[in-house]
Design a protein around this motif. Structure first.
Motif: not given
Length: 975
Positions: A711-713, A751-755
């Protein structure tokens, strides 16, 4: 395997396997490994290690291969299990005779017989115990010893089984052989004592070995062989006899030469007697009650009176103290607050303890603990001079209190003081009073006594809270002690600064902290290294304390940090460097960005220390922890450390490198904080992500941190990151989702949600292979609420911010489900409305409302059929987000953010990281925070009305519950 031909071949392979020549060793090991599953192989091994004419190393190796084979192939259900016929033959061969001449091999044979017994005795091997007992009775000395050795290992193994049925079998065995075991032990013990009196050293040693083995057997039978041992007269008789035997053996120690082989065995036997009592007390506290009085009398007399002088040795003293401590703090011996609720056993035990621990007894124990056992020994003082770092590390203790005298005495003191503080507090306060004022530097006895008393006051700090005005004592007495600079007074300087560390979180006024920092600053320059190390430890306790105030510490920060750095360079031992690094880490963590002007030297030194510590992984862990706090303190400036920092992260998180076993957890934390504080992506920082796929495949306890790193990336540079790694991540996530907990599934989906939040178009494109499973989860009605909530969050992003992608996904899924597009969309909306309560986060609830509203205006009959549900969701969300504006008195959307403001921080608050800033800027563009739900609902309803006309729209609104319509109108007033 033909026995005749096989024996010579196996013997040759074993001989080569003992060779130092790898050219012979490796092929032989491989050959033996292949034979492990061959029928007859273990029979050949048995013949080889039973042949006393062969080379000892070859026989030793044969025993080891046999022992390993039991673990792998003896159980019936094991792959390539041994046949029942061969096992029967092997069992018989193992107990044919007990005449192994080599001690080490005899022990290994005893262990492997015990391994077989664990699996087969008594059902498949009923003859084992009778044969052992018969052999133990024999007259042949060697045979008797080897049988007794085997008997012990078999008993030990059977006693360790924990299933109820196995316990009952062991209890049956114990009741059958206990009398014999007692008589065997008694016989060998009497023989030993007589031989010592007759100064027959050779026979005495032999008898002592048998005494030790028979006592080991009795220990297991006594502790684990009886459910209610207090009802067995033989068991209680043996336990009572233990005290008499202990006295006899302790008296014996006077007559045994300290350098004789007998001495070590004698001390082992004495310790074993104490272990019998301690084990029985731990497993059967209620059955031990009749032994409490005698145990306390015995232990206290030998440890706290003249009775033990010249007899006791350190390990025995430790065991006696453990016996006293366990009785004192045993919960089974404490009555309930409401006496009527107490068990009779607890009341009886408490009565015995109360009768024993009289005021004079407690006073004597307290005084002797402090004035005798707390005194630094000549050996400790010599160590202070010769190896100050070793002394400082030794004094920090650890988990050694059970086995080392000093920590053991301190724990006993604490337990007794806690339970009998009313009696012992005046005793300790009197000792303090007798030592007021500076001590005479020419009187070492007085110095040592003051050190001991101050140690006691530090240990009992919490108990003495109401009895000592520590602030006054600090000002009137302790400060003066710290100013005595004589080199002999280092004893007191070191103890006083330690004492302050013990009291800092108990009772120490905040106003005195600056004065304490002055003291720390002075003592960090003390000529004695032990004093400096102890001062650093007290500094850590001080900055760790709840009352710590950064503004009070800042005037001293530069000087103290510089001295800490000097100390880190001065010390040479790995443990001491770790200790100082932990202090440095703690200081950096507490002062945060205030540390920036002072870390230059540390930043230059850490790469050198990292290189020097290549063989010391625990020191490297301490360096990683320091780097974590350093990066947090430096913030965006930490980019200047990348030349050193990134290779460290690379090594620590590379699972192909052996050090990762020690460094991974701290390495991942460092990786995460580096990303969170990075102002911009660099090619090197991007390249480290190559380590991640192997980490995700491990599915370890560090998985959550790994997802945080991903997520940080994305937050740092979504485009660069997703274009380089999204494809591989997608494959990895697809594999993970097949076999992962619900919680893990949520982490993947987030992770998908953050992207999608950071980059709606690129995120949907890169994680396209995962989205059909999300769609299926919604349509099929995922049962786990948190997973369903995440599914709806992802689909909400796609529908609201990438409508064309949602349309193509809907078409794809309609084909998969063999439904019309409209029919499938209706099912999705219906499920969304139905499972809205699964969504607990207000942001996601608003997102769902915005997403479903984005379907309007629509002339699609399916959307119009679901209009009522969409409006219901919107009104629910309006209740969540609409609050009254204190200035205007009107309703407003509380999630709206109009501009980015740097928060105003107090000294104790942590500043936002670069990632926090990135999230804030991203929120400004996020529809959840940039679109007014009230306004959006109004505009969408207006557009639907324009599309359908007033009459058609009115009919549509009639499908909505009148109460919901009324609430909606209230929210939309004034628009």
């Amino acid at each position: 395997m033909d026995m005749e031909s096989a024996s010579s071949v196996v013997l040759q392979a074993l001989t080569q396997a003992t060779s130092q020549d790898t050219a012979l060793l490796k092929p032989a090991e491989e050959q033996l490994r292949q034979w492990e599953t061959q029928p007859g192989f273990y029979s050949v091994l048995l013949n080889i290690f039973n042949n006393h004419m062969l080379d000892v190393n070859v026989r030793w190796l044969a025993v080891l291969y046999f022992k390993n084979g039991i673990d792998r192939y003896w159980r019936r259900v094991a792959p390539n299990a041994l046949s029942e016929d061969e096992k029967t033959s092997l069992r018989a061969g193992l107990i044919t005779n007990f005449n192994e001449p080599v001690n080490q091999i005899a022990t290994q044979i005893a262990v492997l017989i015990a391994k077989v017994a664990r699996l087969d005795c008594p059902r498949q091997w009923p003859e084992l115990i009778p044969i052992l007992l018969e052999s133990v009775k024999g007259q042949d000395g060697l045979q008797q010893h080897r049988a007794l050795l085997t008997f012990y290992h078999v008993t030990k193994t059977l006693a360790s089984k924990r299933l109820a049925q196995d316990k009952r079998l062991f209890q049956d065995l114990a009741s059958g052989i206990y009398s014999f075991a007692c008589s065997l032990w008694s016989h060998h013990t009497d023989c030993f004592l007589q031989q010592v009196l007759a100064v027959d050293q050779a026979h005495a040693l032999s008898s002592l070995e048998r005494t030790l083995l028979s006592l080991k057997v009795l220990r297991k039978l006594t502790v684990h062989g009886f459910q209610e041992p207090q009802q067995n007269m033989e068991v209680m008789g043996f336990l009572n006899a233990v005290f008499e035997r202990l006295k006899q053996f302790l008296e014996c120690s006077r007559q045994v030469d300290p350098d004789s082989p007998c001495r070590e065995k004698l001390e082992k036997t004495i310790i074993l007697y104490t272990k019998v009592l301690l084990d029985f007390l731990e497993v059967h506290p209620c059955a031990f009650i009749p032994l409490i009085q005698r145990s306390l009398e015995f232990a206290v007399s030998y440890v706290f009176t003249a009775a033990g002088e010249g007899l006791v040795f350190e390990r025995f003293t430790v065991q006696c103290m453990n016996l006293i401590k366990t009785i004192v703090k045993n919960e089974a011996y404490k009555p309930c607050k409401n006496i009527e609720d107490s068990k009779p056993e607890s009341l009886e035990a408490h009565k015995i303890k109360t009768a024993f621990f009289t005021h004079p007894t407690l006073t004597e124990i307290g005084r002797r603990l402090v004035s005798h056992y707390f005194l630094l020994t000549k050996e400790e003082l010599a160590m202070w001079e010769e190896d100050p770092e070793g002394f400082a590390v030794e004094e920090t203790g650890g988990d050694s209190w059970k086995y080392s005298l000093r920590p053991c005495t301190e724990v006993l003191f604490l337990d007794i003081f806690h339970n009998y503080s009313q009696t012992l507090t005046p005793v300790l306060l009197e000792m303090v009073l007798n030592l007021q004022g500076p001590s005479n530097v020419e009187d070492p006895v007085q110095l040592l006594m003051k050190d001991a008393v101050y140690n006691a006051v530090g240990l009992a700090a919490y108990e003495l809270f109401d009895n000592i005005d520590f602030d006054q004592w600090f000002n009137n007495q302790l400060l003066g002690e710290l100013q005595v600079s004589h080199h002999r007074y280092k004893l007191i300087r070191r103890r006083v600064i330690w004492l302050i560390g013990q009291w800092i979180s108990v009772k120490f006024k905040s106003e005195l902290r600056p004065l304490l920092y002055e003291v720390i600053l002075n003592l960090m320059q003390d000529p004695d290294l032990v004093v400096r190390i102890e001062t650093a430890t007290t500094l850590k306790l001080t900055v760790d304390d709840f009352e710590f105030r950064t503004e009070q510490f800042l005037p001293y920060l530069e000087s103290i940090f510089s001295l800490l750095f000097q100390l880190l360079q001065q010390v040479t031992e790995c443990d001491t460097k770790m200790q100082v690094l932990h202090v440095i880490s703690c200081v950096i963590e507490r002062v945060n960005i205030q540390i920036r002007p002072y870390v230059g030297c540390l930043v230059q030194y850490l790469p050198l220390l990292w290189k020097q510590s290549e063989e010391h992984n625990m020191l490297r862990c301490a360096i990683l922890t320091t780097l974590v706090h350093l990066v947090q303190g430096l913030g965006a400036e930490s980019k200047n450390l990348y030349l050193f920092l990134l290779p460290v992260i690379q090594l620590s998180t590379d699972v192909s490198q052996p050090p990762h076993v020690y460094l991974l957890e701290d390495g991942l934390e460092l990786w995460l904080v580096t990303l969170e504080n990075s102002p911009a992506i660099t090619p090197e920082l991007l390249r480290i992500f190559q380590n991640m796929s192997a980490l995700l495949e491990m599915s370890s306890e560090n998985l959550r941190t790994c997802f945080q790193i991903v997520n940080a990336y994305i937050y740092l540079s979504a485009t660069d990151f997703l274009q380089n790694y999204a494809e591989g991540l997608c494959r990895c996530f697809c594999n993970l989702l097949k076999d992962i907990t619900n919680e893990g599934q949520v982490q993947v989906l987030k992770v998908v949600e953050v992207a999608l939040k950071v980059s709606p178009v690129l995120g949907a494109h890169m994680f396209q292979p995962l989205l059909p499973s999300v769609f299926r989860g919604i349509v099929d009605g995922e049962r786990y609420p948190v997973v369903m909530s995440t599914y709806l969050g992802i689909m909400g992003r796609v529908l609201l911010q990438n409508a064309s992608f949602f349309s193509s996904l809907l078409t794809q899924m309609a084909s998969e489900y063999n439904q019309e597009i409209g029919q499938l969309l209706g099912g999705v909306i219906e499920m969304w409305v139905d499972r809205m309560d699964n969504i607990t986060q207000p942001e996601r609830r608003k997102l769902s409302s915005l997403a479903l509203l984005s379907l309007l205006p629509s002339d699609n009959s399916v959307v119009q059929e679901k209009f009522c549900g969409i409006i219901n969701i919107c009104v629910e969300a309006l209740h969540d987000v609409m609050t009254e504006d204190s200035d205007t008195g009107t309703l407003k959307d509380c999630m709206l953010m109009s501009h980015f403001e740097e928060p105003k921080l107090t000294d104790d608050e942590e500043p936002p990281t670069e990632q926090d800033k990135r999230k804030k800027l991203l929120a400004l563009e996020d529809p959840v925070h940039s679109v007014s739900l009230q306004q959006y609902v109004y505009e969408k309803l207006k557009a639907q009305q324009a599309l359908m006309g007033d009459q058609g729209f009115g009919a549509l609104m009639e499908t909505v519950d009148t109460e919901i319509v009324r609430q909606l109108q209230e929210f939309l007033q004034g628009l």
